[in-house]
Design a protein around this motif. Sequence first.
Motif, PDB file in Angstrom:
ATOM      1  N   GLU A 121       0.732  -1.224   0.051  1.00  0.00           N
ATOM      2  CA  GLU A 121      -0.167  -0.011  -0.100  1.00  0.00           C
ATOM      3  C   GLU A 121       1.049   1.244   0.198  1.00  0.00           C
ATOM      4  O   GLU A 121       0.677   2.237  -0.780  1.00  0.00           O
ATOM      5  CB  GLU A 121      -1.016  -0.112   1.184  1.00  0.00           C
ATOM      6  N   LYS A 340      -8.773   4.141   0.634  1.00  0.00           N
ATOM      7  CA  LYS A 340      -9.157   3.650  -0.489  1.00  0.00           C
ATOM      8  C   LYS A 340      -8.667   2.140  -0.889  1.00  0.00           C
ATOM      9  O   LYS A 340      -9.077   1.328  -1.254  1.00  0.00           O
ATOM     10  CB  LYS A 340      -8.749   4.529  -1.759  1.00  0.00           C
ATOM     11  N   VAL A 341      -6.972   2.242  -0.579  1.00  0.00           N
ATOM     12  CA  VAL A 341      -6.625   0.965  -0.865  1.00  0.00           C
ATOM     13  C   VAL A 341      -6.694   0.063  -0.186  1.00  0.00           C
ATOM     14  O   VAL A 341      -6.880  -1.316  -0.276  1.00  0.00           O
ATOM     15  CB  VAL A 341      -4.864   1.346  -0.940  1.00  0.00           C
ATOM     16  N   ARG A 342      -7.124   0.274   1.244  1.00  0.00           N
ATOM     17  CA  ARG A 342      -7.324  -0.724   2.098  1.00  0.00           C
ATOM     18  C   ARG A 342      -8.675  -1.640   1.916  1.00  0.00           C
ATOM     19  O   ARG A 342      -8.558  -2.834   2.213  1.00  0.00           O
ATOM     20  CB  ARG A 342      -7.603  -0.163   3.639  1.00  0.00           C
ATOM     21  N   VAL A 343      -9.375  -1.020   1.189  1.00  0.00           N
ATOM     22  CA  VAL A 343     -10.613  -1.677   0.602  1.00  0.00           C
ATOM     23  C   VAL A 343     -10.288  -2.734  -0.270  1.00  0.00           C
ATOM     24  O   VAL A 343     -10.701  -3.956  -0.082  1.00  0.00           O
ATOM     25  CB  VAL A 343     -11.719  -0.969  -0.205  1.00  0.00           C
ATOM     26  N   TRP A 344      -9.216  -2.671  -1.160  1.00  0.00           N
ATOM     27  CA  TRP A 344      -8.827  -3.695  -2.020  1.00  0.00           C
ATOM     28  C   TRP A 344      -7.934  -4.666  -1.361  1.00  0.00           C
ATOM     29  O   TRP A 344      -7.993  -5.779  -1.564  1.00  0.00           O
ATOM     30  CB  TRP A 344      -7.894  -2.873  -3.048  1.00  0.00           C
ATOM     31  N   THR A 345      -7.279  -4.298  -0.372  1.00  0.00           N
ATOM     32  CA  THR A 345      -6.458  -5.298   0.426  1.00  0.00           C
ATOM     33  C   THR A 345      -7.308  -6.135   1.008  1.00  0.00           C
ATOM     34  O   THR A 345      -7.026  -7.358   1.112  1.00  0.00           O
ATOM     35  CB  THR A 345      -5.450  -4.543   1.539  1.00  0.00           C
ATOM     36  N   SER A 348      -8.770  -8.594  -1.239  1.00  0.00           N
ATOM     37  CA  SER A 348      -7.644  -9.580  -2.078  1.00  0.00           C
ATOM     38  C   SER A 348      -6.998 -10.457  -0.946  1.00  0.00           C
ATOM     39  O   SER A 348      -7.210 -11.503  -0.745  1.00  0.00           O
ATOM     40  CB  SER A 348      -7.012  -8.503  -2.992  1.00  0.00           C
TER      41      SER A 348
END
Length: 361
Positions: A121, A340-345, A348
Amino acid sequence: MKSLKLTTLVAATAVALSAFSMSAMAAEKVYKLTMAETWASNFPIFGDAPRNMARIADEMSGGRLKITIDSANKHKAPLGVFDMVRSGQYDMGHSASYYWKGKVPNTLYFTTMPFGMITPEQYGWFYYGGGMDLMQKVYQPFGLLSFPGGNTGNQMGGWFQKEINSVDDLKGLKMRIPGFAGEVMAKLGASPTNIAVGELYTALERRTIDALEWVGPSLDMDLGFHKIAPYYYTGWHEPATELQFLVNERSWKKLPDDLREILRTSMKLASYDMYIQSYHESAENWSKMSTEYPDVQIKTFPKEVLQAMKNANQELLEEAAAKDVLAKEILDSQAAYLKKVRVWTNISDRAYLDSIDSLAD
């Protein structure tokens, strides 16, 4: 007329040959840079990153870019790298940005932050989320360029002589813990201190301190903390510890364009390689440590303690943002990117790990 044309042709050819010769000479010129590192000679992993970078730059440039590295043993100023590169005493440095918070408080935010981004991230934020531009805003007034310099991954929360069961257990706790995390611990009643790495084992063994954090199994095992402290806590304070390459701006501008790009690429590749190496060494060393010292207990701080740490961290962030416009810009950028990026982390990596861990072997 023919004679004039011939003369003109000869003159043009001479100019062209002269230009080609000068270009060839420029291409063959060797540029030599010097680098000061915070680490001692032969310091594993941290010291490997700048040497890998220098080797890659040498090979990619066909020998036109040579970088000589002086360890702390030689220059005698491990925490003086910022000033030595700024003054031009060295062209480059390898250290960690949060070491300069006493000189330039806003440098603190480019190493890692408690409860912040994990390594992928944070790399995303640096290279694609505006982090590099913000870092340059901080360093440019000092005639410096800063680049990511290698990541340890998520660091462990430290070695403790006693279990931490409540926030009260932090009160009066003497712990080696630097950076923003040290301020968080102080806010909760602990007594943070920063001790040189060579003195850490003795300080913990003699109970001069009650606890310490260093890195993780990748580097902790060689220092032997597992022999004298039974509790090894998981991390919260340095989820993506990034070292840095510092470059004197005047030295950077003296390089031709192609060598600047080679240097930039070499730093980026060596940084990522350090992350891979650190991850691998932690896995290898924990396997040995857990086998040879089965009494070492992996612990996670109780939810009550973690919540108190997070609350204290948020209060300190708000105080820092209120005092400085640039600090607010950096912290707002990090918070927005993390959201924003933690949603994808989560959908996934976290979902993958949670789902397969629930399966029977």
